[in-house]
Every structure is written in structure tokens, then in C-alpha cells.
Write an enzyme that holds these catalytic residues in place. Structure first.
Site, PDB file in Angstrom:
ATOM      1  CE  LYS A   1      -4.033  -0.310   2.062  1.00  0.00           C
ATOM      2  NZ  LYS A   1      -4.992  -0.487   3.319  1.00  0.00           N
TER       3      LYS A   1
ATOM      4  CG  ASP B   1      -8.772   1.586   3.453  1.00  0.00           C
ATOM      5  OD1 ASP B   1      -9.444   0.742   2.934  1.00  0.00           O
ATOM      6  OD2 ASP B   1      -7.629   1.415   3.610  1.00  0.00           O
TER       7      ASP B   1
END
Ligand code: ATR
Length: 290
Positions: free
Chosen positions: A69, A105
Site C-alpha cells: 500500500k 478506506d
């Protein structure tokens, strides 16, 4: 599949446990979108070639998860402001000259909280944890106008790093870093707590990063980003104190839906599909959800 089928996927290591292929192919089927979504196990030393190769193969987009990520940010042609602020990318969207990185997110958490009627603006918040999930939550709370955010972490230096980075972005000091027991000094009541540590997650259920009733007396709402189990010890203790609770299942669901909608402009996943997707996801959690 046909010659026109667009391809998306997920890069991770390991990837075998991922629920994204099931969920994303479900959205494609239910929205009548000609898209196939596949898992790719990518080693860290192959990340650069994997991203370049995915673009060369005309992939429409990718999800990115552990351990890529942060590292993936080096191989993108552009990065959306949310992902820059959080310092992590979980979704790549194809552009002519490369992939643009997004972080869904934060938007997923915001959508889940909004749907539950959990307001942020003007609220005093207590954020537990200072890892990747905490940074996404801290960004949402600060951006949505929280009056104040106390960031509590076992390792206080990490809490300070999160506070410094988000305060720098906001241009004013919204976040205050504290150690995990720093809640004792918080005078405000009716706080919104967001629990982002891994404490209480399957297979270590039955524990909470804070367990004293006096902590929960300070809260109005308690959000846990964990979804295995569906009711964490943190949520149980909050519930016993009469505090409204929410788990992380809808955050997980919405971060995937937002990614699907980024890859397929103009396609909206309807409420009935979302309900069925939630059931599908819960079924996949199996024994971990209890
Ligand atoms: P993620 O990216 O999922 O947020 P992470 O970056 O590994 O994961 O962060 C895990 C968080 O859980 C951290 O805030 C960590 O606290 P430390 O920074 O002090 O390590 C917290 N955490 C994990 N185990 C913990 C424990 N036993 N007690 C308290 N906090 C814990």
C-alpha cells in the site's frame, strides 16, 4: 468473458485469503458490467514490474493491499489528495500514461458512518491506534470538521507522528497525541471513539485496548474498524455503557464499492445489491464473525 471484457484485480502477498475477487465479480454481474476481477500474488521485489505490466496489459484498475500500500505510490502517474494525506494507496485507476492512486478506506469509513447517522462535525473524538487504519480515520475525522481529535496509542511517538502529519495538512492543531491511558485526562463527554488497533481481532477476541468502564462513560458513539468478530469486546463494553456502536463491516464493503465505481464511471451499485453483497461478505467471514 469476451474480447471486450475489461480486467481488474488485486495485488497482494499473500492474496489467497482476499474476499475482493468474490465481491467485485458479484458487482460486475449484478450491474451488468463486462468486467472480470482476478487475484495476483505479487512479491515486493516485483512490484514495479507488476504495476508497469498491468498497465501494459490494459488492465482497468487494481486494488492494492498488504504489503504494497505504501511502496506502490512510487510507481504511479498521479495520486489523489486523500491517498497523499493518508500516505497509502489501495486502489489504482487506469489513465493513459499510468495508474492514478486512490485510498478508498477513508471514503468507505465516512460512507459507513454517515449511513449510520454518526455525525463528525463539531464532535470531540477519541482515536485509538496510530497505524495505517488510524491514519485513514484521523484524516476523515479532521476533514469532516471534528472539533478535536485525541489520538491514543501504546507507542505515543506513533500517535505524535499521525497528529503532526494530519495537523500539518489541516493547517491547524485538530489532533492531540496521548499515550493509551491518556483518556483519563480527557474532560469532555459524549465523545465519538474510533478503535483502529488490532486488539480484539480474530483469533484474539475477548480483549479491548481499553477496558475500564470510566472510559466508556465518556462516549456517545463507539466505532470499531474490526469486523471479525462482528461484535468486538470494545463494542460489547461500549454497549454495556449504553453507547451506540458500529463495526468495520460496512467500511470494508464500501471501500470495495467505491473502487468498483471508480473503475466504472457512471455505474452505481444500488441498495439491493449492497444488501446482498453484505450477506455474501458475512457468509465468507465464517466462524471468524462470532
Ligand atoms: P493497521 O495498518 O491495520 O492499522 P498497524 O500499522 O500494524 O496496522 O497498527 C496496529 C495498531 O494496533 C497500532 O496502533 C498498534 O500500537 P503500537 O503502535 O503501539 O504498536 C496497535 N496495537 C497492536 N497490538 C496492540 C496491543 N497489544 N495493545 C495496544 N495496541 C496495540
Amino acid at each position: 468473458m469476451t474480447g471486450k471484457t475489461r480486467v481488474c484485480g488485486i495485488i497482494a502477498n499473500p492474496v489467497e485469503h482476499s474476499m475482493s475477487p468474490l465481491m467485485q465479480n458479484f458487482y460486475a454481474e449484478k450491474t451488468g458490467t463486462d468486467l472480470a476481477y482476478v487475484p495476483f500474488r505479487v512479491l515486493t521485489e516485483h512490484l514495479s514490474e507488476a504495476v508497469a505490466g498491468a498497465h501494459a496489459l490494459n488492465l482497468q484498475g487494481l486494488n492494492v493491499t498488504v504489503p504494497h500500500k505504501q511502496d506502490v505510490m512510487r510507481y504511479l502517474c498521479d495520486i489523489h489528495e486523500d491517498a497523499k494525506a493518508i500516505g497509502a494507496v489501495n486502489t489504482l485507476v487506469r489513465r493513459e500514461d499510468g495508474f492514478c492512486g486512490y485510498n478508498t478506506d477513508a471514503a468507505g469509513l465516512l460512507r459507513a458512518m454517515t449511513e449510520e447517522g454518526i455525525a463528525i462535525k463539531g464532535r470531540v473524538c477519541i482515536l485509538l491506534g496510530a497505524g495505517g487504519a488510524a491514519k485513514a480515520a484521523a484524516y476523515v475525522l479532521a476533514k469532516e470538521g471534528a472539533a478535536k481529535v485525541y489520538v491514543l496509542n501504546r507507542n505515543r511517538e506513533r500517535a505524535e507522528a499521525v497528529a503532526e502529519s494530519i495537523n500539518g495538512l489541516m493547517g491547524h492543531p485538530v489532533l492531540t497525541a496521548l499515550s493509551l491511558d491518556g483518556w483519563r485526562g480527557i474532560k469532555e463527554r459524549d465523545c465519538l471513539a474510533v478503535q483502529t488497533t488490532s486488539v480484539g481481532m480474530f483469533p484474539s477476541e475477548g480483549i479491548s485496548p481499553v477496558e475500564e468502564p470510566a472510559f466508556f462513560e465518556k462516549l456517545h458513539t463507539a466505532v470499531d474498524v474490526i469486523y471479525t468478530p462482528m461484535e468486538t469486546e470494545f463494542m460489547k463494553l461500549a454497549g454495556q455503557a449504553g453507547v451506540k456502536t458500529m463495526n468495520g463491516l460496512n467500511m470494508l464493503l464500501y471501500q470495495g464499492i467505491i473502487a468498483f465505481e471508480l473503475w466504472n464511471p457512471g455505474v452505481k451499485i444500488g441498495r439491493d445489491v449492497i444488501c446482498k453483497a453484505r450477506e455474501l461478505l458475512i457468509g465468507q467471514l465464517g466462524d471468524k464473525r462470532r
